[in-house]
Design an enzyme around this catalytic site. Structure first.
Site, PDB file in Angstrom:
ATOM      1  N   ASN A  86      -2.076   1.687   2.040  1.00  0.00           N
ATOM      2  CA  ASN A  86      -2.686   0.883   3.011  1.00  0.00           C
ATOM      3  C   ASN A  86      -3.354   1.750   4.004  1.00  0.00           C
ATOM      4  OD1 ASN A  86      -1.125  -1.474   2.323  1.00  0.00           O
ATOM      5  ND2 ASN A  86       0.450  -0.940   3.566  1.00  0.00           N
ATOM      6  N   HIS A  99       0.847   7.873   3.053  1.00  0.00           N
ATOM      7  CA  HIS A  99       1.818   7.646   2.105  1.00  0.00           C
ATOM      8  C   HIS A  99       1.418   6.787   1.012  1.00  0.00           C
ATOM      9  CE1 HIS A  99       2.109   5.182   5.454  1.00  0.00           C
ATOM     10  NE2 HIS A  99       2.494   4.153   4.694  1.00  0.00           N
ATOM     11  N   HIS A 101       3.148   3.930  -1.202  1.00  0.00           N
ATOM     12  CA  HIS A 101       4.484   2.959  -1.423  1.00  0.00           C
ATOM     13  C   HIS A 101       4.727   2.869  -3.044  1.00  0.00           C
ATOM     14  CE1 HIS A 101       4.635   1.167   2.763  1.00  0.00           C
ATOM     15  NE2 HIS A 101       3.529   1.354   2.760  1.00  0.00           N
TER      16      HIS A 101
HETATM   17  P1  AMP Z   1       2.368   1.418   6.563  1.00  0.00           P
HETATM   18  O1  AMP Z   1       2.767  -0.052   6.873  1.00  0.00           O
HETATM   19  O2  AMP Z   1       1.899   1.210   4.974  1.00  0.00           O
HETATM   20  O3  AMP Z   1       1.844   2.307   7.193  1.00  0.00           O
HETATM   21  O4  AMP Z   1       4.024   1.718   5.684  1.00  0.00           O
HETATM   22  C1  AMP Z   1       4.840   2.417   6.670  1.00  0.00           C
HETATM   23  C2  AMP Z   1       6.179   2.196   6.051  1.00  0.00           C
HETATM   24  O5  AMP Z   1       7.071   3.054   6.792  1.00  0.00           O
HETATM   25  C3  AMP Z   1       6.864   0.693   6.298  1.00  0.00           C
HETATM   26  O6  AMP Z   1       7.066   0.174   4.846  1.00  0.00           O
HETATM   27  C4  AMP Z   1       7.950   1.098   7.218  1.00  0.00           C
HETATM   28  O7  AMP Z   1       9.037   0.122   6.663  1.00  0.00           O
HETATM   29  C5  AMP Z   1       8.246   2.316   7.007  1.00  0.00           C
HETATM   30  N1  AMP Z   1       8.866   3.221   7.722  1.00  0.00           N
HETATM   31  C6  AMP Z   1       9.117   3.061   9.194  1.00  0.00           C
HETATM   32  N2  AMP Z   1       9.890   3.692   9.710  1.00  0.00           N
HETATM   33  C7  AMP Z   1      10.725   4.391   8.629  1.00  0.00           C
HETATM   34  C8  AMP Z   1      11.931   5.199   8.746  1.00  0.00           C
HETATM   35  N3  AMP Z   1      12.061   5.949   9.901  1.00  0.00           N
HETATM   36  N4  AMP Z   1      12.164   5.737   7.765  1.00  0.00           N
HETATM   37  C9  AMP Z   1      11.642   5.365   6.379  1.00  0.00           C
HETATM   38  N5  AMP Z   1      10.655   4.305   6.349  1.00  0.00           N
HETATM   39  C10 AMP Z   1      10.070   3.826   7.646  1.00  0.00           C
END
Ligand code: AMP
Ligand code: ZN
Length: 113
Positions: A86, A99, A101
């Site tokens: 994203n 990152h 997914h």
């Molecule tokens: P995005 O919305 O594409 O920026 O993805 C960020 C992702 O990070 C989301 O799917 C969240 O669920 C995940 N996320 C947020 N905090 C954590 C955390 N502490 N450990 C693992 N994943 C996380």
């Protein structure tokens, strides 16, 4: 730097890390959207896909190949899986450290929401 994924990379915030090398790490998403939901994260801080430069070419390729290898390890490579990056708020980016997914273990729809 006040960045969640930099803190996870530094070991300051815990995560279920399933893979790590000198360039990337991978861990379970805390709010999984599929039976398998991993995040493949570069150790280097890059805020968004818009900030990726030609010099990051090998790193981005390594992230994709890491996702491919994890999909095979998770045994979703044959049935199918999805990788997503994203970019910015309109696409749903909430953590501003790039990152991938990796989602697998269920049927996916197209177009995505
Ligand atoms: P995005 O919305 O594409 O920026 O993805 C960020 C992702 O990070 C989301 O799917 C969240 O669920 C995940 N996320 C947020 N905090 C954590 C955390 N502490 N450990 C693992 N994943 C996380
Ligand atoms: Zn960061």
């Amino acid at each position: 730097m006040d960045c969640l994924f930099c803190k996870i990379a530094a070991g300051d915030i815990p995560a279920n890390i399933i893979y790590r090398d000198d360039q990337v790490m991978a861990f379970d998403d805390i709010n999984p959207q599929a039976p398998h939901h991993k995040l493949i994260v570069p150790l280097k801080h890059i805020a968004t896909l818009n900030d990726v430069q030609p010099e990051n070419n090998a790193l981005i390729g390594h992230m994709v190949l890491t996702a491919k290898a994890l999909a095979k390890e998770l045994k979703v490579d044959k049935e199918g899986y999805r990788i997503i990056m994203n970019c910015n708020a309109g696409a749903g980016q909430t953590v501003f450290h790039i990152h991938l997914h990796l989602l697998g273990g269920r049927q996916f729809k197209w177009p995505p929401g």
